[in-house]
Design a protein around this motif. Structure first.
Motif, PDB file in Angstrom:
ATOM      1  N   VAL A  80       0.905  -1.102   0.033  1.00  0.00           N
ATOM      2  CA  VAL A  80       0.115  -0.004   0.202  1.00  0.00           C
ATOM      3  C   VAL A  80       0.812   1.353   0.125  1.00  0.00           C
ATOM      4  CG1 VAL A  80      -1.747   1.215   1.306  1.00  0.00           C
ATOM      5  CG2 VAL A  80      -2.117  -1.215   1.335  1.00  0.00           C
ATOM      6  N   ALA A  81       1.954   1.271   0.784  1.00  0.00           N
ATOM      7  CA  ALA A  81       2.818   2.325   0.889  1.00  0.00           C
ATOM      8  C   ALA A  81       3.491   2.765  -0.707  1.00  0.00           C
ATOM      9  CB  ALA A  81       3.936   2.050   1.771  1.00  0.00           C
ATOM     10  N   ASP A  82       4.032   1.479  -1.327  1.00  0.00           N
ATOM     11  CA  ASP A  82       4.282   1.968  -2.675  1.00  0.00           C
ATOM     12  C   ASP A  82       3.381   2.398  -3.489  1.00  0.00           C
ATOM     13  OD1 ASP A  82       6.351   1.881  -4.695  1.00  0.00           O
ATOM     14  OD2 ASP A  82       5.714  -0.061  -5.171  1.00  0.00           O
ATOM     15  N   PHE A  83       2.079   1.974  -3.642  1.00  0.00           N
ATOM     16  CA  PHE A  83       1.029   2.279  -4.495  1.00  0.00           C
ATOM     17  C   PHE A  83       0.644   3.781  -3.964  1.00  0.00           C
ATOM     18  CE2 PHE A  83      -3.683   3.074  -5.199  1.00  0.00           C
ATOM     19  CZ  PHE A  83      -3.903   2.540  -6.236  1.00  0.00           C
ATOM     20  N   ARG A  84       0.605   3.915  -2.802  1.00  0.00           N
ATOM     21  CA  ARG A  84       0.408   5.420  -2.243  1.00  0.00           C
ATOM     22  C   ARG A  84       1.470   6.442  -2.955  1.00  0.00           C
ATOM     23  NH1 ARG A  84      -1.624   4.967   3.808  1.00  0.00           N
ATOM     24  NH2 ARG A  84      -3.081   6.843   3.546  1.00  0.00           N
ATOM     25  N   SER A  85       2.846   6.068  -2.985  1.00  0.00           N
ATOM     26  CA  SER A  85       3.592   6.783  -3.428  1.00  0.00           C
ATOM     27  C   SER A  85       3.973   7.191  -4.902  1.00  0.00           C
ATOM     28  CB  SER A  85       5.242   6.290  -2.990  1.00  0.00           C
ATOM     29  OG  SER A  85       5.414   5.163  -3.791  1.00  0.00           O
ATOM     30  N   LYS A  86       3.152   6.336  -5.709  1.00  0.00           N
ATOM     31  CA  LYS A  86       3.461   6.592  -7.286  1.00  0.00           C
ATOM     32  C   LYS A  86       2.679   7.893  -7.794  1.00  0.00           C
ATOM     33  CE  LYS A  86       5.479   2.844  -7.774  1.00  0.00           C
ATOM     34  NZ  LYS A  86       7.003   2.596  -8.251  1.00  0.00           N
ATOM     35  N   ILE A  87       1.458   8.202  -7.518  1.00  0.00           N
ATOM     36  CA  ILE A  87       0.795   9.552  -7.861  1.00  0.00           C
ATOM     37  C   ILE A  87      -0.214   9.993  -6.635  1.00  0.00           C
ATOM     38  CG2 ILE A  87       1.153   8.867 -10.228  1.00  0.00           C
ATOM     39  CD1 ILE A  87      -1.958   8.354 -10.363  1.00  0.00           C
ATOM     40  N   ALA A  88      -0.318  11.302  -6.907  1.00  0.00           N
ATOM     41  CA  ALA A  88      -1.215  11.971  -5.923  1.00  0.00           C
ATOM     42  C   ALA A  88      -2.457  11.449  -5.685  1.00  0.00           C
ATOM     43  CB  ALA A  88      -1.240  13.454  -6.162  1.00  0.00           C
ATOM     44  N   GLY A  89      -3.121  10.819  -6.973  1.00  0.00           N
ATOM     45  CA  GLY A  89      -4.253  10.574  -6.911  1.00  0.00           C
ATOM     46  C   GLY A  89      -4.423   9.100  -5.927  1.00  0.00           C
ATOM     47  N   ASN A  90      -3.420   8.505  -6.242  1.00  0.00           N
ATOM     48  CA  ASN A  90      -3.522   7.197  -5.228  1.00  0.00           C
ATOM     49  C   ASN A  90      -3.432   7.376  -3.700  1.00  0.00           C
ATOM     50  OD1 ASN A  90      -2.977   5.823  -7.728  1.00  0.00           O
ATOM     51  ND2 ASN A  90      -0.877   5.074  -7.408  1.00  0.00           N
ATOM     52  N   GLU A  91      -2.697   8.598  -3.397  1.00  0.00           N
ATOM     53  CA  GLU A  91      -2.893   8.772  -1.866  1.00  0.00           C
ATOM     54  C   GLU A  91      -4.080   9.110  -1.432  1.00  0.00           C
ATOM     55  OE1 GLU A  91      -1.934   9.713   2.147  1.00  0.00           O
ATOM     56  OE2 GLU A  91      -0.846   8.574   0.407  1.00  0.00           O
ATOM     57  N   ARG A  92      -5.040  10.085  -2.551  1.00  0.00           N
ATOM     58  CA  ARG A  92      -6.136  10.409  -2.069  1.00  0.00           C
ATOM     59  C   ARG A  92      -7.043   9.170  -2.258  1.00  0.00           C
ATOM     60  NH1 ARG A  92      -4.754  14.412  -5.694  1.00  0.00           N
ATOM     61  NH2 ARG A  92      -5.831  13.439  -7.336  1.00  0.00           N
ATOM     62  N   PHE A  93      -6.930   8.301  -3.040  1.00  0.00           N
ATOM     63  CA  PHE A  93      -7.691   7.121  -2.928  1.00  0.00           C
ATOM     64  C   PHE A  93      -7.623   6.252  -1.868  1.00  0.00           C
ATOM     65  CE2 PHE A  93      -7.828   2.529  -4.298  1.00  0.00           C
ATOM     66  CZ  PHE A  93      -9.334   2.582  -4.618  1.00  0.00           C
ATOM     67  N   ILE A  94      -6.435   5.989  -1.289  1.00  0.00           N
ATOM     68  CA  ILE A  94      -6.340   5.447   0.064  1.00  0.00           C
ATOM     69  C   ILE A  94      -7.163   5.883   1.232  1.00  0.00           C
ATOM     70  CG2 ILE A  94      -4.398   4.302   1.548  1.00  0.00           C
ATOM     71  CD1 ILE A  94      -4.802   2.688  -1.001  1.00  0.00           C
TER      72      ILE A  94
END
Length: 79
Positions: free
Chosen positions: A54-68
């Motif tokens: 999840v941490a790696d997914f979050r780090s890829k693009i800002a949209g992923n952080e908002r999604f999580i």
């Protein structure tokens, strides 16, 4: 993610060469520009496993952080 094809298909998965990430719609331009993995993931049989965190997914693009964050704040999130 586990990608499999039937053993009796006569085909094998050579590799996963691109992984698309993001919390928005996938489009042709985005698919061509995917950069989630740096090198192909080799398979050579009917099954290949792609693992990430999840941490790696979050780090890829800002949209992923908002999604999580939306998932974490969701009333339907199960822990």
């Amino acid at each position: 993610m586990i990608l499999t094809i039937p053993e009796n298909s006569g085909r094998k998965i050579k590799e996963i060469s691109k992984v698309s990430e993001g919390s928005t719609a996938i489009n042709a331009g985005g698919v061509r520009a995917v950069t989630y993995i740096n090198v192909p993931i080799t398979a050579g049989n009917n099954k290949v496993v792609f693992k990430t965190s999840v941490a790696d997914f979050r780090s890829k693009i800002a949209g992923n952080e908002r999604f999580i964050k939306d998932l974490e704040n969701s009333a339907t999130l199960k822990t």
